[in-house]
Motif scaffolding. Structure first.
Motif, PDB file in Angstrom:
ATOM      1  N   VAL A 338       0.842  -1.203   0.000  1.00  0.00           N
ATOM      2  CA  VAL A 338       0.000   0.000   0.000  1.00  0.00           C
ATOM      3  C   VAL A 338       0.872   1.247   0.000  1.00  0.00           C
ATOM      4  N   SER A 340       3.890   1.639  -1.176  1.00  0.00           N
ATOM      5  CA  SER A 340       4.559   1.859  -2.463  1.00  0.00           C
ATOM      6  C   SER A 340       3.638   2.588  -3.440  1.00  0.00           C
ATOM      7  N   LEU A 341       2.343   2.276  -3.387  1.00  0.00           N
ATOM      8  CA  LEU A 341       1.382   2.972  -4.246  1.00  0.00           C
ATOM      9  C   LEU A 341       1.234   4.434  -3.846  1.00  0.00           C
ATOM     10  N   HIS A 345       2.574   8.410  -5.711  1.00  0.00           N
ATOM     11  CA  HIS A 345       1.779   9.631  -5.889  1.00  0.00           C
ATOM     12  C   HIS A 345       2.407  10.816  -5.156  1.00  0.00           C
TER      13      HIS A 345
END
Length: 389
Positions: A338, A340-341, A345
């Motif tokens: 999670v 890394s996502l 951004h």
């Protein structure tokens, strides 16, 4: 004796007649002049009014071929070429004017000013400087000083920039810009701390709210073995402009850590974060608390800050604290996936943006590399403008 208004009424038709005759003469003269102009001239004007500069240039070139003596049209064409980025054509146009036999002195000076602007836009700084210097002592001297100042800034010749700014006066470079010149000179005096300090003190005399001077004075004191004085200089920024405390946060954290006063640094920076919320401040305080007090305290800090100012960077740091404190390997892997996502951004949003031209950069600039404006970057990441409610 009383004024007889009947005389005035009697003269009105006479005044009207004179006005009518003058208008007829002016209109006749205007029509004669307009008939003498080629049709391409009016086509060019029409294209300009309709914001079609490419077609306007073609039409004006036809006019110049028919009547090469149209000096003003040459100037107009040169300016159009420069605005379109066709600097070679603009340069040739203005050089041809300068070489023309019989051209008036005033028109030659105007052509030289335009030629200097062509060279400046084309990035040929030495020739631009030469052209503008030739205008000193003429009525175009004031118009030439501003581009000369721009040239010295582009060349990073801060001594000559200072001299030119003083020559221009208050309408040129204000106190804030003058202070920045002194900061640039101080930054160049790496091997001479006393000379650098004098420049920075002068910068504060020019602009007492010059945050950059306080940052650099703190750096000088730290490199000179005076961490206490360095901290005092950085703490002054709160009274100058607290938004810039984010730029001093990492310096304050490192210096408190190096002097064995981590808890004092945590209290100081946490207080700044509470009063002046900032993503960079949050990041620094998070790392300091994570190191000094562990993941639980770091998690509480970020959780409370997220409730107050929800941001992706805050969420990224919250996940980091949870990963550090995670026990089960499976839970850690899920959290890392999670994070890394989210982290991808936050990297795209972790930029500074120039308020004047909108140019975005990962690092903070005192002078925008795109538009050349001084102190046009707020010390806040774009996420703080785009995602916070």
């Amino acid at each position: 004796m009383e004024f007889d208004y009947w005389w005035l009424l009697g003269l009105l038709p006479l005044f009207f007649g004179f006005g009518w005759m003058a208008a007829r003469i002016d209109i006749r003269h205007l029509l004669q002049e307009s008939r003498a102009l080629p049709r391409s001239y009016f086509k060019g004007l029409n294209f300009l009014l309709n914001e079609q500069p490419d077609k306007a240039i073609e039409a004006f070139i036809e006019v110049v071929k028919v009547d090469p003596e149209t000096i003003e049209l040459h100037f107009a064409l040169g300016s159009l070429f420069r605005r379109r980025g066709e600097y070679d054509r603009a340069i040739r146009m203005h050089q041809n004017l300068l070489e023309r036999v019989g051209l008036g002195e005033e028109q030659k000076l105007t052509a030289l000013l335009e030629l200097g602007q062509d060279y400046l836009k084309a990035g040929i700084l030495d020739r631009a400087e030469e052209a503008f210097k030739k205008l000193q002592g003429t009525r175009h001297a004031a118009a030439a000083r501003r581009p000369l100042l721009e040239i010295y800034e582009l060349e990073k010749d801060w001594t000559r920039a200072l001299a030119m700014a003083r020559e221009i006066g208050p309408d040129g470079a204000g106190p804030r810009q003058m202070a920045q010149y002194h900061c640039e000179l101080a930054a160049a005096e790496v091997a001479a701390p006393d000379a650098a300090r004098r420049h920075l003190e002068t910068a504060l005399e020019e602009n007492r709210k010059c945050v950059r001077a306080s940052l650099q004075l703190g750096d000088l004191e730290k490199s000179g073995g005076n961490p206490e004085r360095a901290i005092e200089y950085w703490k002054r920024i709160e009274s100058q402009d607290p938004a810039y405390l984010a730029l001093a946060a990492q310096r304050l954290a490192e210096t408190h850590r190096e002097t064995g006063r981590v808890e004092e640094g945590v209290r100081l920076l946490a207080g700044y974060l509470e009063r002046y919320p900032s993503l960079d401040l949050l990041d620094t305080v998070f790392q300091l608390i994570l190191e000094a007090r562990g993941p639980d305290e770091a998690y509480k800090l970020v959780r409370d800050e997220l409730r107050r100012n929800p941001t992706l960077l805050g969420l990224d740091r919250l996940l980091e604290a949870q990963i550090v404190g995670a026990g089960a390997p499976g839970q850690r892997q899920d959290l890392e996936m999670v994070r890394s996502l989210v982290h991808g951004h936050t990297r795209r949003l972790a930029r500074y943006r120039c308020e004047t031209c909108g140019f975005k950069a990962r690092q903070f600039y005192w002078r925008c590399p795109a538009c050349g404006g001084w102190e046009t970057y707020p010390p806040r990441r774009t996420e703080e403008f785009e995602l916070t409610p």
